[in-house]
Motif scaffolding. Structure first.
Motif: not given
Length: 479
Positions: A47-52, A61-69
């Motif tokens: 949830t924290l990552l989605a909000g960012a 249960r996988r998150a994809y983190l953009p480079a700018d984040v």
């Protein structure tokens, strides 16, 4: 200031990667985080990552983190971290350019000082290991789980080990979580010693280990540690330890990409929880013996990756820590060779802190090896100090005064400077062979054993205040 100075490096750090290759590894890790993603087994963190602004798949249960984040979050972490001892005195200045060493975690057994045999470790062993580390001048910190005592319930070992460490060393501690339900009691114990959580945050003497599970997984227990410490602004050691060819590509560059991606993910989460949380970029990446599949900790490739670690951490503006180990089964030639090989190159590259893993690929603790490690760090420290060049050290006027064929041994200049210029390690025999033979021709390990016995017989660290000791005992009882 704490730690060992590096005047001898003259800012010319050893490098394993060219600048373009550092960017290639960093860019590869960012592409993995954004495109492949990382498994995050914690609903609150998802949830924290989605909000960012991260894309999240709750099904797998996988998150994809953009480079700018990632780069925006990691940029909020402090470039330096100061750790104190439990008396409130500065003990480690990580990110200051100085070098530090501490005892690592992981040993489930111990080599008996009397007969050298491997046996299960006890609470007394854990206490003795902490007391020995406390006495050694070139060991700057200690893991709470350097030795895992087996005579307490495994479900409560975290708080028992922390209690023993707090009583037997004043040096900074690295906290290792084996039981998620004991995180809060462990923090409460540290706060009791510091005088409250605010005091602990201002002068932290405890860092928590939060690890990834390679490849590309963040498991609940480690995320629980990360959240508990980051929410309070307490320092974290973020570690990745993929094994080349098994949980990472067999190429060292591919292993570095996995390592970098996992540490960046952990650092991003820590900063999203509380911007400015101090973090250490940590690496325990290893290689296997491809004949047996054994995980190695003393291989030369670890030194090579550790040298790259300093560059990757520097690219992100973070202080860093590397695990240096040995696969030897007893203290001796192999353990010294592997320790020096996995320690010296990363130190020359600028690594801030070395975790001194013990023998048998981190599984068995040796008191004698810790004595040898202290010796090795002292030798490395002298090398790092370099050669002072000033009018006094050049001694041109003295050379002119003594002249051709003269002697310098009786000069006041020699008396003033020989103790600081010339290191005299007390464990190394440098006299004549006859004197060594008359002493029984002792090997290095034998001398180390005698020093262990002497220290354990004589050294007592400053005790905890009675009220604090009672409070710690109460926390352990209720945990």
């Amino acid at each position: 200031m704490a730690g060992l100075e590096r005047r001898g490096a003259k800012d010319a750090w050893l490098q394993a990667l060219g600048a373009a290759n550092v960017e290639a590894v960093h860019g590869g890790a960012l592409r993995i985080l954004a495109g492949t993603g990382i498994a995050v087994h914690d609903a609150a963190v998802l949830t924290l990552l989605a909000g960012a602004g991260c894309r999240v798949s709750r099904e797998d249960r996988r998150a994809y983190l953009p480079a700018d984040v990632v780069e925006g979050a990691v940029g909020l972490a402090p470039a330096a971290l100061t750790l104190y001892d439990r008396l409130g005195v500065e003990a480690m200045a990580l990110g200051s350019g100085r070098f530090h060493a501490r005892v690592s975690s992981g040993a489930t057994g111990i080599l008996d000082v009397d007969d050298g045999r491997r046996r299960p470790a006890t609470q007394r062993d854990a206490a003795d290991a902490a007391r020995l580390a406390d006495a050694l001048p070139h060991i700057h910190g200690m893991s709470t789980m350097a030795v895992q005592p087996t005579d307490v319930p495994a479900s409560r070992v975290d708080v028992h080990a922390l209690r023993l460490a707090l009583a037997n060393t004043v040096k900074p501690l690295g906290y290792v979580c084996l039981n998620e339900d004991l995180i809060e009691p462990a923090i409460a114990m540290a706060a009791a010693v510091a005088g409250g959580e605010d005091a602990l945050r201002r002068r932290p003497f405890l860092t928590a280990l939060a690890e990834s599970t390679s490849p590309l997984q963040l498991v609940p227990s480690q995320l629980a540690v990360l959240r508990a410490f980051a929410e309070r602004g307490l320092p974290l050691t973020l570690h990745a330890h993929p094994m080349a060819g098994f949980t990472a590509p067999v190429t060292l560059a591919g292993t570095l990409v996995i390592t970098h991606a996992e540490v960046l993910a952990l650092a991003t989460i820590a900063q999203l929880i509380r911007p400015g949380t101090p973090v250490l970029y940590g690496m325990s990446s290893s290689v296997p013996d491809m004949r047996s599949g054994a995980n190695l900790s003393g291989a030369v490739e670890i030194a090579l990756m550790g040298t790259a670690l300093a560059q990757l951490a520097g690219r992100c503006g973070l202080p860093c820590v590397l695990s240096s180990g040995s696969d030897a089964h007893c203290p001796g030639a192999q353990s010294v060779l592997e320790r020096l090989m996995t320690l010296l190159p990363p130190v020359l590259a600028g690594v801030d802190l070395i975790n001194l893993s013990t023998l048998d690929t981190k599984m068995n603790f040796s008191m004698e090896q810790l004595i040898l490690d202290d010796l090795i760090v002292s030798l490395v420290g002298r090398y790092l100090r370099g050669i002072a060049v000033d009018p006094e050290s050049l001694a041109v006027s003295l050379i002119d005064e003594v002249g051709p064929g003269g002697a310098f041994v009786t000069a006041d200049h020699t008396l003033r400077y020989f103790r600081t210029e010339l290191l005299v390690p007390d464990l190394l025999h440098r006299g004549g062979r006859s004197a060594w033979e008359q002493a029984g021709a002792p090997g290095l390990a034998v001398q180390a054993r005698e020093r262990v016995r002497r220290i354990l017989a004589e050294h007592r660290p400053p005790p905890l205040a009675d009220q604090v000791a009672r409070q710690l005992d109460e926390i352990v009882t209720l945990a």
